[in-house]
Design a protein around this motif. Structure first.
Motif, PDB file in Angstrom:
ATOM      1  N   THR A  21      31.238  39.584  30.358  1.00 35.76           N
ATOM      2  CA  THR A  21      31.872  40.618  31.202  1.00 35.76           C
ATOM      3  C   THR A  21      31.202  40.692  32.573  1.00 35.76           C
ATOM      4  N   LEU A  24      32.680  38.139  34.646  1.00 38.69           N
ATOM      5  CA  LEU A  24      34.047  38.477  35.043  1.00 38.69           C
ATOM      6  C   LEU A  24      34.051  39.431  36.228  1.00 38.69           C
ATOM      7  N   VAL A  25      33.128  40.376  36.239  1.00 36.42           N
ATOM      8  CA  VAL A  25      33.032  41.295  37.382  1.00 36.42           C
ATOM      9  C   VAL A  25      32.657  40.506  38.642  1.00 36.42           C
ATOM     10  N   THR A  28      35.557  38.543  39.850  1.00 33.03           N
ATOM     11  CA  THR A  28      36.523  39.411  40.524  1.00 33.03           C
ATOM     12  C   THR A  28      36.098  39.674  41.966  1.00 33.03           C
TER      13      THR A  28
ATOM     14  N   VAL B  25      38.090  46.003  43.622  1.00 32.17           N
ATOM     15  CA  VAL B  25      36.829  45.465  43.105  1.00 32.17           C
ATOM     16  C   VAL B  25      36.049  46.561  42.383  1.00 32.17           C
ATOM     17  N   THR B  28      37.606  47.321  39.101  1.00 34.31           N
ATOM     18  CA  THR B  28      37.285  46.270  38.132  1.00 34.31           C
ATOM     19  C   THR B  28      35.902  46.498  37.532  1.00 34.31           C
ATOM     20  N   ARG B  29      34.959  46.839  38.409  1.00 29.10           N
ATOM     21  CA  ARG B  29      33.603  47.106  37.921  1.00 29.10           C
ATOM     22  C   ARG B  29      33.637  48.229  36.882  1.00 29.10           C
ATOM     23  N   PHE B  32      35.297  47.103  33.411  1.00 28.34           N
ATOM     24  CA  PHE B  32      34.425  46.341  32.503  1.00 28.34           C
ATOM     25  C   PHE B  32      33.233  47.173  32.038  1.00 28.34           C
ATOM     26  N   PRO B  36      34.560  47.792  28.108  1.00 31.70           N
ATOM     27  CA  PRO B  36      34.551  46.321  28.047  1.00 31.70           C
ATOM     28  C   PRO B  36      35.402  45.780  26.903  1.00 31.70           C
ATOM     29  N   THR B  40      38.793  43.429  27.656  1.00 35.67           N
ATOM     30  CA  THR B  40      38.734  41.976  27.434  1.00 35.67           C
ATOM     31  C   THR B  40      39.523  41.501  26.217  1.00 35.67           C
TER      32      THR B  40
END
Lengths: 363, 363
Positions: A21, A24-25, A28, B25, B28-29, B32, B36, B40
């Motif tokens: 993960t 993935l961050v 991104t 962004v 997104t942080r 996750f 998480p 995912t």
């Protein structure tokens, strides 16, 4: 016993601890920083161009042969829409992935199940079917660590299938999501890489190497088939998910993918070993072939009624998928055990409970 | 002139400067970090649960009435698959979104185009069609800032359509992606919010308020219709994109969405104003109704052959979509101008070029 959390050998999915993960961050952040326009805008139906290019390079084909989709199930659906009309003959493995079977039946295909052996589909039976006059539109083959059986198609059988597809003019649909997660033995070349007659359409995805929730899959095939599918995809959704595909692109190109694959392979091998050890200890009469990769093991329990076992297993806090779900008929003494989402400890405990459930049937 | 970059009034998409990439962004942080596992993993076909809940709350409905998809085009495709069989009658606006028209025709629907006026579809004509015995499965309506016309359905017409749908038993498909991006005038209540007979299926998306590349759309409708569509979605792709939906969820719940909508509205109003000012100056004979929101303006150029104009426009470095593309017949003197992706300066220059192209036809 109903109060304990059930251990589920049911879903073919990784556990969270083997998903990167953090990577993935970071991917991104790179996606939005390096290509904000391409990441946020509508793309086209063939997918995010840099990822399409990366995939084409991996397979050594021109980009025109690649289409990136919202997961490989969507890719399958497009391919079937393009190639399979009601009444068309289609060859499938028996057992095979239940959703593929469902999709093909819903399209009205005439499904011909051919027995799957430990070294893959019975190619003699495929040949006999063809010689009997059946002219399939496609044959659906999961070559590596097949779902549900965990078996892998041998190199000689790959060659024979290719020759038959070329001779009889059907599409060999090489459905290969588990390719990268071989944890033992030698990698076999894809049929795609050996295809000289334009017979193969290959599908894979990043569900098993990045994460399932990212929903990025792809097809590789003859340019004219891909162009036809791109038209269907445009009508269906204009463009697939650019944000996800741009994230995957950064994940692949930054080296994160290779690290993630190493993590997944190591975990899966450990989980498979735990499953085999527990079965040897708890259910010595169980019959299976330990897979060299992937998520699944097919386990035959001779003399056990799986329907009865399912109820007993629920009472003992363990779950599996019945073998019969992956077949048009038969499989009544078999189960599919997915070990991908469980720790070695959970697997050990799960098999212990499963054995208790089996014993309870004799009581 | 061919060397200058063409100015395209073609694509209904926002420019990059009005997309909050930094917010994406950050979302997104959070996605996750806070969930998480849910972000995912495979989800289910109804969509990422927290986003589904957020959407349900916005519309004041139970979650069972909501299904979140990979973009609203995909939602449309599912709805048509669920409700429209070959030969079924369907009402559409004339003009209407070209892809909807294409989808319906590919499904073999019997398409009944009804004229669109500045206050929305001609409801008298809808009623006359119904009274003539036609029994449509659904009526496709884009109520706000319609694509391609930019018109908005009036409150009285909304009420009448609801009554007709209830009386004649057809689904009112309220396709409303532009709802949030009204930049002038008063918001009108959705038909969904006034539906007491279970007649409305509502679609919208985050393409216009977050970004198109995120591909997150949704349907709201009667629970049994949604359940049926969930089955189709499961067979098609198991689950939509969880990563994207989790990002959107964080974007919505952190207040970023409201800020993004403010940005988009302000920019669109300025772009619409620039378009109107330039048309008044350069093409005083052009006929149009300035929209109160959305991306598009429908412009009639009396006496101009749009087919000829398209070629001349290309030579002058400007592009548009022909009105005829949005109709089964007619529209030969009209164009759709999308102002969403261009700066005020580009719009001014683009209209100047368009006017030169019009003048070149008389020469």
């Amino acid at each position: 016993m109903a109060s304990q959390a059930a251990i589920g050998f049911t879903r073919g999915a990784p556990s969270l601890d083997i998903i990167d993960t953090e990577g993935l961050v970071e991917a991104t952040r790179l996606a939005f920083a390096e290509d904000p326009a391409g990441t946020t805008a509508y793309g086209t139906a063939v997918g995010y161009a840099p990822l399409r290019k990366w995939i084409a390079e991996q397979h050594g084909v021109p980009v025109e042969q690649v289409l990136v989709t919202n997961g490989s199930m969507q890719a399958d659906a497009f391919l079937f829409e393009q190639l399979v009309s009601p009444g068309d003959a289609v060859i499938v493995e028996a057992p095979t992935y239940d959703r593929t079977l469902l999709n093909l039946r819903q399209r009205g295909a005439e499904v011909h199940p051919i027995a799957l052996h430990e070294d893959g589909i019975d190619v003699d039976a495929v040949q006999a079917l063809l010689e009997s006059g059946v002219r399939p539109k496609l044959a659906h083959i999961i070559p590596n660590f097949q779902n549900p059986a965990g078996y892998t198609l041998s190199a000689p059988k790959r060659a024979r299938l290719l020759a038959l597809a070329s001779q009889y003019g059907f599409t060999l649909f090489e459905d290969d999501p588990y390719f990268s997660i071989r944890f033992e033995g030698e990698q076999l070349p894809t049929m795609l890489s050996q295809d000289t007659s334009g017979s193969v359409v290959y599908a894979s995805s990043f569900s098993k190497t990045v994460c399932p929730g990212i929903r990025v899959g792809y097809l590789v095939g003859p340019a004219e088939v891909i162009a036809g599918i791109a038209k269907i995809a445009t009508t269906t959704y204009i463009s697939p998910n650019m944000v996800s595909q741009s994230i995957v692109n950064q994940f692949c190109r930054s080296g994160r993918l290779d690290k993630s694959i190493d993590t997944v392979r190591a975990a899966l091998r450990q989980r498979k070993d735990a499953l085999v050890a527990a079965l040897e200890r708890e259910l010595p009469k169980a019959e299976y072939t330990a897979p060299q990769g992937g998520y699944f093991m097919w386990v035959r329990l001779p003399g056990v009624s799986i329907d009865a076992l399912a109820d007993a297993a629920a009472e003992h806090g363990v779950a599996f998928v019945k073998g019969a779900d992956f077949l048009l008929e038969g499989g009544d003494d078999s189960v599919r055990l997915a070990y991908s989402g469980l720790s070695a400890e959970e697997i050990d405990e799960g098999v212990t409970r499963l054995a208790a459930a089996v014993r309870s049937l004799d009581a």
